[in-house]
Design an enzyme around this catalytic site. Structure first.
Site, mmCIF file in Angstrom:
data_model
loop_
_atom_site.group_PDB
_atom_site.id
_atom_site.type_symbol
_atom_site.label_atom_id
_atom_site.label_comp_id
_atom_site.label_asym_id
_atom_site.label_seq_id
_atom_site.Cartn_x
_atom_site.Cartn_y
_atom_site.Cartn_z
ATOM 1 C CB SER A 159 48.087 44.162 47.713
ATOM 2 O OG SER A 159 47.111 45.152 47.600
ATOM 3 C CG ASP A 163 42.789 44.038 47.203
ATOM 4 O OD1 ASP A 163 43.510 44.823 46.553
ATOM 5 O OD2 ASP A 163 43.132 43.539 48.304
#
Length: 548
Positions: free
Chosen positions: A149, A309
């Site tokens: 991430s 995301d």
């Protein structure tokens, strides 16, 4: 936490990651399986670590991939497995390692066309498209995303998404974790592998980008954005969204400028986060300083983390607080999506702002408050019982215009495009809409901090019961609720949330450090928030003492 003197400045050379060393250690280090820090551990979003301390190596990826192959075989998942990776330096070798194991286990693997980087939401879309389309007669699909991430350049990460398309639930990840650690303890002798050449030959190429880009008019009003001439800036922060944004701009003829096309595993172009580390956190004004410097050049500017995301929304007013944008998005979507189910609710994590509660109540929509983790929104988005699911850490997804699911994982691209749609359709930027919400509901003050905690204390915090919290007041107000289970789905919080009429705090142990995290919000003042934060630590420490 003190703000680093490097915060918001370009990363100096002396803090850049040594990529050759990082990759060498990935292949050459054997993890010490007696050390819990070097075992496989699935947190809220997969296994994460770095080869520099032996927590993310080829041995880990071999073991996890074998465990996933065994899980899907046992669960009767026989369709394709869609796999993608982001731009972190460890992602490419981890992808190669995973392919070698998956192909050896007879898995029908689909990898990106031309070796493109692949954002998390594109994997989710591919899974849902397959499982809802005519090809599902060959078996249900699932997926893997190799990404840590927004975390620093030296980190690696590995996430598994089952046929639901979103992050795997705890019952799956715990089984995969346990089997992977069992394989590690056995020296990976039960791991099947083929050569890299055979893996690349057997894993079929798949175009993730075109179906995603072609489907965008079903989720966002691109015609309105184009007609209004919304001037959009995009910074992929060196991440996997770059080729997707390029395709979006070309295909839909939007007034969209990508301000940074650099892809560099050191992320040397980044401005440093508040703690002095390089972190591609699109919700941090320090990490987003380069895009913030261009805020007056665009109507709306969008940042994404490396696997896309998460979203960061910049207007002329600056970088929006993620909680503020979530509230604006919810207010707008439920007023402008007439074909959504009338019963569709609003999903939020329990550490997100209670402004969302007020907006949901005003809309007459059910609020579903869940523990931290996007996995708790998957079923709701899949079935349409949730129209929107969002986290305070700038991750969210929502239904298509017709009420069908788009993605059951976080999607920072559609959240960015939604900001442009809001601007096009209302003539106001999302930050201006937040000003309207503040005038209607009042202004809240929100913060997050860390407090020290031993491993034993973290374990106690994870398993607290409300009875162990003896406090009756918080910052001058009577405590109205002591929660250790989320009200929206009765799942364990893994910590504690305490509420009053004008404030709340939540405390959760860190999965990787000897700290616990405190989140808090006050509807009175900044001074009251500071009082809530101080007393929150006292309340938690007293409860930890009672739990011994």
């Amino acid at each position: 936490m003190a703000i680093s003197e490097l915060a918001g400045k370009l990363a100096p050379e002396n803090i850049l990651t040594n990529i050759p060393l990082l990759l060498t250690r990935y292949y050459e280090v054997t993890p010490d399986v007696s050390d819990a820090a070097q075992q496989v551990s699935f947190g809220t979003s997969g296994h994460r670590g770095t080869s520099l301390d032996g927590s993310f190596t080829q041995d880990h990826i071999f073991a996890i991939s074998q465990a996933v192959a065994e899980y899907r075989a046992g669960a009767g998942i026989h369709g394709p497995l869609f796999i993608g990776a982001d731009t972190h330096a460890l992602s490419e070798p981890a992808l190669a390692s995973a392919l070698r194991v998956l192909v050896a286990n007879g898995v029908d693997v689909r990898r990106s066309k031309n070796g493109d980087y692949t954002p998390t939401p594109l994997i989710s879309r591919a899974i849902l498209n397959h499982n809802r389309g005519p090809e599902n007669n060959i078996g249900q699909a699932d997926g893997i995303v190799i990404t840590p991430s927004h975390n620093p350049p030296q980190d690696g990460g590995f996430k598994y998404n089952p046929p639901s398309g979103g992050p795997a639930d705890t019952d799956i990840t715990k089984g995969v974790q346990n089997r992977a650690n069992e394989l590690l303890r056995g020296g990976n002798k039960d791991v099947k592998t083929v050569s890299y050449a055979e893996a690349m030959q057997q894993a079929r190429e798949y175009d993730f980008i075109t179906p995603y880009v072609e489907g965008l008019p079903s989720i966002v009003d691109l015609d309105a954005i184009r007609a209004a001439g919304v001037n959009i800036g995009v910074d992929p922060l060196g991440g996997s969204s770059l080729p997707v944004w390029e395709a979006i701009a070309a295909r839909w003829n939007l007034k969209l400028t990508i301000v940074n096309k650099k892809v560099d595993p050191m992320f040397a172009f980044m401005t440093v986060d508040k703690d002095g580390k390089i972190r591609m956190d699109c919700s941090s004004p320090y990490a987003m300083a380069s895009l913030l410097a261009l805020k007056d050049d665009f109507d709306v500017a969008i940042g994404n983390d490396p696997d896309a995301d998460r979203h960061g929304i910049v207007t002329a007013d600056g970088l929006m607080n993620p909680n503020h944008y979530l509230a604006v998005a919810i207010q707008y979507l439920f007023a402008h999506r007439p074909n959504w189910p009338a019963s569709a609710g609003v999903g939020k994590t329990l550490v997100s702002s209670s402004l969302i509660d007020k907006v949901a109540a005003d809309l007459g929509r059910k609020l579903v408050e869940v523990p931290v983790g996007f996995k708790y929104f998957v079923e709701g988005l899949l079935t349409g019982t949730l129209g929107f699911g969002g986290e305070e850490s700038a991750g969210a997804s929502f239904l298509k215009l017709d009420g069908d699911p788009w993605s059951t994982d976080k999607d920072g691209l559609i959240m960015g495009l939604l900001a442009a749609e809001i601007t096009a359709k209302t003539g106001k930027t999302p930050s201006q809409h937040f000003t309207d919400l503040s005038q209607k509901f009042g202004v809240s003050f929100y913060s997050r901090a860390d407090a020290p905690a031993s491993s034993e204390a973290k374990k106690i915090l994870s398993n607290l019961s409300p009875e162990q919290v003896t406090a009756t007041a918080l910052a001058g107000d009577a405590i109205s609720a002591k929660l250790t289970r989320a009200p929206g789905n009765d799942q364990p919080i893994g910590g504690l949330k305490v509420t009053t009429a004008s404030a709340w705090f939540a405390a959760r142990p860190s999965g990787t450090e000897d700290i616990y995290k405190i989140y808090a919000e006050s509807w009175k003042s900044e001074q009251h928030l500071e009082e809530v934060m101080r007393e929150a630590e006292q309340v938690v420490n007293a409860a930890l003492g009672a739990g011994n």
